[in-house]
Design a protein around this motif. Structure first.
Motif, mmCIF file in Angstrom:
data_model
loop_
_atom_site.group_PDB
_atom_site.id
_atom_site.type_symbol
_atom_site.label_atom_id
_atom_site.label_comp_id
_atom_site.label_asym_id
_atom_site.label_seq_id
_atom_site.Cartn_x
_atom_site.Cartn_y
_atom_site.Cartn_z
ATOM 1 N N LEU A 21 -26.902 -28.337 -22.912
ATOM 2 C CA LEU A 21 -26.556 -29.537 -22.146
ATOM 3 C C LEU A 21 -25.229 -30.136 -22.603
ATOM 4 C CD1 LEU A 21 -30.081 -31.235 -21.988
ATOM 5 C CD2 LEU A 21 -28.855 -30.138 -20.088
ATOM 6 N N LEU A 22 -24.899 -29.921 -23.886
ATOM 7 C CA LEU A 22 -23.653 -30.452 -24.442
ATOM 8 C C LEU A 22 -22.481 -29.484 -24.263
ATOM 9 C CD1 LEU A 22 -25.040 -32.000 -27.762
ATOM 10 C CD2 LEU A 22 -24.218 -33.243 -25.749
ATOM 11 N N GLY A 23 -22.727 -28.339 -23.641
ATOM 12 C CA GLY A 23 -21.648 -27.387 -23.388
ATOM 13 C C GLY A 23 -21.289 -26.523 -24.580
ATOM 14 N N ILE A 24 -22.201 -26.392 -25.527
ATOM 15 C CA ILE A 24 -21.970 -25.571 -26.713
ATOM 16 C C ILE A 24 -22.430 -24.144 -26.435
ATOM 17 C CG2 ILE A 24 -22.580 -25.277 -29.159
ATOM 18 C CD1 ILE A 24 -23.174 -28.340 -29.171
ATOM 19 N N ALA A 25 -21.716 -23.155 -26.975
ATOM 20 C CA ALA A 25 -22.127 -21.756 -26.821
ATOM 21 C C ALA A 25 -23.485 -21.547 -27.485
ATOM 22 C CB ALA A 25 -21.086 -20.828 -27.448
ATOM 23 N N THR A 26 -24.401 -20.864 -26.783
ATOM 24 C CA THR A 26 -25.769 -20.711 -27.283
ATOM 25 C C THR A 26 -26.222 -19.255 -27.259
ATOM 26 O OG1 THR A 26 -26.584 -21.208 -25.058
ATOM 27 C CG2 THR A 26 -26.533 -23.026 -26.633
ATOM 28 N N CYS A 27 -26.988 -18.885 -28.291
ATOM 29 C CA CYS A 27 -27.595 -17.554 -28.395
ATOM 30 C C CYS A 27 -29.005 -17.716 -28.938
ATOM 31 C CB CYS A 27 -26.822 -16.652 -29.359
ATOM 32 S SG CYS A 27 -25.072 -16.503 -29.047
ATOM 33 N N ILE A 28 -29.837 -16.721 -28.675
ATOM 34 C CA ILE A 28 -31.154 -16.671 -29.310
ATOM 35 C C ILE A 28 -31.369 -15.281 -29.886
ATOM 36 C CG2 ILE A 28 -32.256 -18.484 -27.940
ATOM 37 C CD1 ILE A 28 -33.518 -16.257 -26.202
ATOM 38 N N HIS A 29 -32.240 -15.213 -30.888
ATOM 39 C CA HIS A 29 -32.649 -13.925 -31.442
ATOM 40 C C HIS A 29 -34.159 -13.824 -31.328
ATOM 41 C CE1 HIS A 29 -33.996 -11.163 -34.680
ATOM 42 N NE2 HIS A 29 -33.009 -10.440 -34.198
ATOM 43 N N GLU A 30 -34.628 -12.710 -30.768
ATOM 44 C CA GLU A 30 -36.062 -12.468 -30.622
ATOM 45 C C GLU A 30 -36.479 -11.376 -31.594
ATOM 46 O OE1 GLU A 30 -39.719 -12.435 -30.224
ATOM 47 O OE2 GLU A 30 -38.697 -13.900 -28.948
ATOM 48 N N GLN A 31 -37.377 -11.734 -32.527
ATOM 49 C CA GLN A 31 -37.796 -10.774 -33.544
ATOM 50 C C GLN A 31 -38.823 -9.772 -33.025
ATOM 51 O OE1 GLN A 31 -38.382 -14.363 -34.993
ATOM 52 N NE2 GLN A 31 -36.175 -14.320 -35.181
ATOM 53 N N ASN A 32 -39.724 -10.220 -32.172
ATOM 54 C CA ASN A 32 -40.878 -9.408 -31.811
ATOM 55 C C ASN A 32 -40.647 -8.533 -30.583
ATOM 56 O OD1 ASN A 32 -43.029 -10.171 -33.756
ATOM 57 N ND2 ASN A 32 -42.620 -12.217 -32.955
ATOM 58 N N GLY B 151 -34.166 -17.849 -22.687
ATOM 59 C CA GLY B 151 -33.406 -16.695 -22.231
ATOM 60 C C GLY B 151 -32.745 -16.908 -20.882
ATOM 61 N N ARG B 152 -33.261 -17.826 -20.093
ATOM 62 C CA ARG B 152 -32.697 -18.094 -18.762
ATOM 63 C C ARG B 152 -31.398 -18.890 -18.827
ATOM 64 N NH1 ARG B 152 -38.388 -20.348 -16.177
ATOM 65 N NH2 ARG B 152 -39.639 -18.463 -16.571
ATOM 66 N N ILE B 153 -31.195 -19.617 -19.930
ATOM 67 C CA ILE B 153 -30.046 -20.539 -19.958
ATOM 68 C C ILE B 153 -29.007 -20.202 -21.016
ATOM 69 C CG2 ILE B 153 -31.455 -22.423 -19.031
ATOM 70 C CD1 ILE B 153 -31.449 -23.618 -21.904
ATOM 71 N N VAL B 154 -29.373 -19.401 -22.053
ATOM 72 C CA VAL B 154 -28.416 -19.141 -23.132
ATOM 73 C C VAL B 154 -27.377 -18.110 -22.696
ATOM 74 C CG1 VAL B 154 -30.059 -19.735 -24.935
ATOM 75 C CG2 VAL B 154 -29.874 -17.345 -24.166
ATOM 76 N N HIS B 155 -26.310 -18.020 -23.477
ATOM 77 C CA HIS B 155 -25.227 -17.086 -23.164
ATOM 78 C C HIS B 155 -25.536 -15.656 -23.617
ATOM 79 C CE1 HIS B 155 -23.100 -21.035 -23.206
ATOM 80 N NE2 HIS B 155 -22.450 -20.500 -22.194
ATOM 81 N N LYS B 156 -26.183 -15.502 -24.786
ATOM 82 C CA LYS B 156 -26.476 -14.163 -25.309
ATOM 83 C C LYS B 156 -27.862 -14.123 -25.933
ATOM 84 C CE LYS B 156 -22.986 -11.442 -24.487
ATOM 85 N NZ LYS B 156 -23.161 -10.216 -23.700
ATOM 86 N N ILE B 157 -28.488 -12.925 -25.871
ATOM 87 C CA ILE B 157 -29.833 -12.725 -26.412
ATOM 88 C C ILE B 157 -29.812 -11.496 -27.313
ATOM 89 C CG2 ILE B 157 -32.250 -12.275 -25.841
ATOM 90 C CD1 ILE B 157 -31.419 -13.433 -22.967
#
Length: 374
Positions: A119-130, A141-147
């Motif tokens: 919402l603040l316009g910051i670059a976002t990523c997530i890491h999924e372990q499983n 996963g629908r909104i971040v830039h990288k997964i």
């Protein structure tokens, strides 16, 4: 890219060691790769999280947040009521810290932090372990830039153009220990049992029962290292004492690098972070997946190693102490089999997972025009 890049990075996650340790590995690698950078870890207020994070070379913050999946209706309503406050608290921290990147590593606390960042316009990523993503990461996963993904098979849950298989980041002390020369003659037979940071009473009971059955068959140099969780430490220690078995029993193990290095065989649940550590340390294992893991992800995690010949897979409901004892004795009496399993485990390892995540994150920042000045 220069390692003098002045980065501000937020890593967020927690609630279990399985989320904390990969996040810590990435945070430390950011500092190692970019010494001028500032890293903040936003976690939960749980005592275990605070203990694990203490002494680490980055800033720490915590927000209140609650999970949704598997909760009662009342707990879900309470969590939904709390969510706007959690997002607001996360946004306040992010506005003050002004990071270029926010990486979520799982756990319910990562949801409001990553959402606030987006919402603040910051670059976002997530890491999924499983192998099967948790609810928070599926939504994010629908909104971040990288997964970033730990293992093949989970790509179908996310937009393919966003996903990269990086492996699961492992703590630097394990990677350093794994790179040290190995002893050719161990002179011992050591069984490591990991009940998990929360403990696993059924696993603890199965192991104790199995050792009682095979006590007279154990080699003379046999010893055990058993992590029980806080609730089971006392009775497990008393059981081994009554058998006359050389056992080091503790609720929580701090120096995991040493105990992994010392063991010849281990018994564990099948959390993704533990499996990543097992492969980096190239250790043969007996895996007993937690039967109530979300969407059965521990079963699929374990199959990944078992199908490669790196582990033996047993289901809790079908396993007895007698059967487990036979497997322990059978494996410990066949060093060549253990060595082959260890080699196959090592072939699955991705010790550079944290570096891969950082490299992809920097590429993302460049593509978005958000790289800070040197």
């Amino acid at each position: 890219m220069s390692n003098k890049q002045r980065l501000k990075v937020v890593v967020t996650g927690g609630g279990t060691g399985g989320h904390l340790f990969p996040g810590i590995a990435v945070a430390e690698e950011f500092i190692n790769a970019y010494p001028e950078s500032e890293v903040m870890f936003i976690g939960t207020e749980r005592q275990m999280d605070m203990k694990v994070l203490s002494g680490k070379p980055f800033k720490k913050e915590a927000i209140k947040s609650s999970g949704l999946k598997g909760k009662s209706l009342g707990a879900v309503i309470q969590a939904l009521v709390q969510l706007p406050m959690s997002i607001h608290a996360a946004a306040r921290i992010l506005r003050e810290f002004k990071p270029s990147l926010v990486l979520g590593v799982g756990g319910y606390v990562s949801g409001p932090v990553v959402l606030a960042a987006r919402l603040l316009g910051i670059a976002t990523c997530i890491h999924e372990q499983n192998s099967i993503p948790g609810l928070a990461n599926r939504m994010l996963g629908r909104i971040v830039h990288k997964i970033f993904l730990s293992m093949p098979g989970s790509e179908g849950f996310f937009p393919p153009e966003k996903t990269i298989i990086t492996g699961n980041p492992v703590r630097k002390e394990l990677i350093e220990r794994a790179g040290m020369p190995k002893r050719t003659e161990r002179g011992s037979a050591t069984l490591l049992v990991l009940g998990g940071s929360q403990g696993a009473r059924r696993v603890n009971r199965l192991v104790v029962d199995s050792i009682r059955i095979i006590t007279d068959k154990l080699p003379g140099n046999f010893r055990m290292i058993h992590q029980t969780g806080a609730q089971d430490e006392g009775w497990v220690k008393n059981e081994y004492d009554s058998m006359g078995v050389h056992a080091e029993v503790s609720a929580f193990i701090t120096d995991m690098a040493k105990v992994y290095d010392d063991c010849d065989l281990l018994i564990s649940r099948a959390g993704a972070t533990t499996l990543a550590e097992i492969t980096v340390m190239a250790k043969p294992s007996i895996l007993i997946p937690y039967p109530f893991s979300a969407d059965g992800h521990q079963d699929i995690n374990a199959r990944f190693l078992a199908d490669a010949g790196a582990a033996k897979l047993f289901y809790e409901k079908e396993l007895t102490g007698e059967e487990l004892g036979k497997e322990i004795i059978g494996l410990l009496s066949q060093p060549a089999v253990l060595m082959e399993m260890a080699e196959k485990a090592g072939n699955l390892a991705k010790p550079d997972a944290a570096r891969r995540i950082i490299s992809a994150s920097m590429d993302l920042l460049m593509s978005l025009g958000k790289c800070p000045a040197v």
